[in-house]
Design a protein around this motif. Structure first.
Motif, PDB file in Angstrom:
ATOM      1  N   LEU A 107      55.184-144.051 -31.239  1.00  0.00           N
ATOM      2  CA  LEU A 107      53.495-144.496 -31.218  1.00  0.00           C
ATOM      3  C   LEU A 107      52.768-143.452 -30.626  1.00  0.00           C
ATOM      4  O   LEU A 107      53.027-143.038 -29.495  1.00  0.00           O
ATOM      5  CB  LEU A 107      53.399-145.894 -30.642  1.00  0.00           C
ATOM      6  N   ILE A 108      51.761-142.793 -31.409  1.00  0.00           N
ATOM      7  CA  ILE A 108      51.019-141.880 -30.831  1.00  0.00           C
ATOM      8  C   ILE A 108      49.579-142.242 -30.848  1.00  0.00           C
ATOM      9  O   ILE A 108      49.026-142.953 -31.575  1.00  0.00           O
ATOM     10  CB  ILE A 108      51.151-140.728 -31.643  1.00  0.00           C
ATOM     11  N   TRP A 115      63.293-146.715 -41.569  1.00  0.00           N
ATOM     12  CA  TRP A 115      62.498-147.924 -40.754  1.00  0.00           C
ATOM     13  C   TRP A 115      61.452-148.366 -41.654  1.00  0.00           C
ATOM     14  O   TRP A 115      60.874-147.668 -42.451  1.00  0.00           O
ATOM     15  CB  TRP A 115      61.910-147.407 -39.350  1.00  0.00           C
ATOM     16  N   PHE A 116      60.989-149.855 -41.470  1.00  0.00           N
ATOM     17  CA  PHE A 116      59.972-150.555 -42.019  1.00  0.00           C
ATOM     18  C   PHE A 116      59.263-151.106 -41.117  1.00  0.00           C
ATOM     19  O   PHE A 116      59.546-152.185 -40.776  1.00  0.00           O
ATOM     20  CB  PHE A 116      60.612-151.420 -43.222  1.00  0.00           C
ATOM     21  N   PRO A 117      58.196-150.487 -40.750  1.00  0.00           N
ATOM     22  CA  PRO A 117      57.065-151.403 -39.941  1.00  0.00           C
ATOM     23  C   PRO A 117      56.280-152.219 -40.665  1.00  0.00           C
ATOM     24  O   PRO A 117      55.954-151.902 -41.721  1.00  0.00           O
ATOM     25  CB  PRO A 117      56.369-150.260 -39.049  1.00  0.00           C
ATOM     26  N   GLY A 154      52.541-152.883 -36.562  1.00  0.00           N
ATOM     27  CA  GLY A 154      53.259-151.724 -35.924  1.00  0.00           C
ATOM     28  C   GLY A 154      54.659-152.128 -35.413  1.00  0.00           C
ATOM     29  O   GLY A 154      55.281-151.463 -34.780  1.00  0.00           O
ATOM     30  N   ASN A 155      55.029-153.342 -35.637  1.00  0.00           N
ATOM     31  CA  ASN A 155      56.446-153.855 -35.151  1.00  0.00           C
ATOM     32  C   ASN A 155      57.263-153.427 -36.417  1.00  0.00           C
ATOM     33  O   ASN A 155      57.128-153.595 -37.533  1.00  0.00           O
ATOM     34  CB  ASN A 155      56.353-155.436 -35.146  1.00  0.00           C
ATOM     35  N   ILE A 156      58.531-153.098 -35.857  1.00  0.00           N
ATOM     36  CA  ILE A 156      59.809-152.766 -36.834  1.00  0.00           C
ATOM     37  C   ILE A 156      60.192-153.945 -37.461  1.00  0.00           C
ATOM     38  O   ILE A 156      60.754-154.933 -36.634  1.00  0.00           O
ATOM     39  CB  ILE A 156      60.706-151.826 -36.207  1.00  0.00           C
ATOM     40  N   ARG A 157      60.216-154.126 -38.874  1.00  0.00           N
ATOM     41  CA  ARG A 157      60.564-155.284 -39.383  1.00  0.00           C
ATOM     42  C   ARG A 157      61.786-155.264 -40.425  1.00  0.00           C
ATOM     43  O   ARG A 157      62.567-156.188 -40.664  1.00  0.00           O
ATOM     44  CB  ARG A 157      59.772-156.039 -40.329  1.00  0.00           C
ATOM     45  N   THR A 173      59.696-156.993 -33.562  1.00  0.00           N
ATOM     46  CA  THR A 173      60.455-156.627 -32.230  1.00  0.00           C
ATOM     47  C   THR A 173      60.094-154.998 -32.347  1.00  0.00           C
ATOM     48  O   THR A 173      59.742-154.554 -33.298  1.00  0.00           O
ATOM     49  CB  THR A 173      61.948-156.546 -32.468  1.00  0.00           C
ATOM     50  N   ASN A 174      59.954-154.280 -31.188  1.00  0.00           N
ATOM     51  CA  ASN A 174      59.885-152.964 -31.007  1.00  0.00           C
ATOM     52  C   ASN A 174      60.743-152.540 -29.879  1.00  0.00           C
ATOM     53  O   ASN A 174      60.486-151.814 -28.795  1.00  0.00           O
ATOM     54  CB  ASN A 174      58.315-152.891 -30.351  1.00  0.00           C
ATOM     55  N   GLY A 175      62.176-152.820 -29.901  1.00  0.00           N
ATOM     56  CA  GLY A 175      62.978-152.354 -29.097  1.00  0.00           C
ATOM     57  C   GLY A 175      64.478-152.974 -29.137  1.00  0.00           C
ATOM     58  O   GLY A 175      64.795-153.734 -29.859  1.00  0.00           O
TER      59      GLY A 175
END
Length: 125
Positions: free
Chosen positions: A39-40, A93-95, A99-102, A123-125
């Protein structure tokens, strides 16, 4: 969300308009398929890694190759009676819009297989 832009992946985040999600690579090379998601903050240029790919480092890549080789050898020596689950590499990956990775796509080279998984809760982790 934005899609895929060449070897670079960008996604916008609905609840953080001044942030983007992007693919970042660490030790295995700039154009590696095995990238992390970061995340930037556009204003401050601060970067936070939110999902790490095991294969984005040289250690992870070597571990994957060694375990894949051992899986193939064990399966061959025992005629398929004994086998270990081959390691899988996340290649995409599919956010979601927040912005959550799903979801993710993972591949295994030993059986030439792939899997797609979707998380029921973000989830993000």
């Amino acid at each position: 969300a934005m899609g895929f832009v060449g070897p670079l992946h960008l996604w916008s985040v609905r609840n953080k308009p001044r942030h983007i999600l992007t693919s970042t690579s660490r030790g295995a090379g700039k154009l590696s398929l095995f990238w992390d998601v970061s995340l930037i903050n556009i204003d401050t240029a601060e970067r936070e890694t939110i999902m790490r790919n095991d294969l984005s480092t040289w250690y992870g890549l070597i571990r994957f190759i060694v375990l894949s080789f051992l899986s193939i050898i064990l399966k061959w020596i025992t005629g398929g009676r004994w086998k270990i689950n081959p390691p899988q590499a996340t290649v995409m990956w599919f956010p979601d819009l927040e912005g959550n990775i799903r979801g993710r796509v993972r591949v295994a080279i030993t059986d030439l297989s792939s899997s797609f998984s979707v998380l029921s809760s973000p989830t993000n982790g």
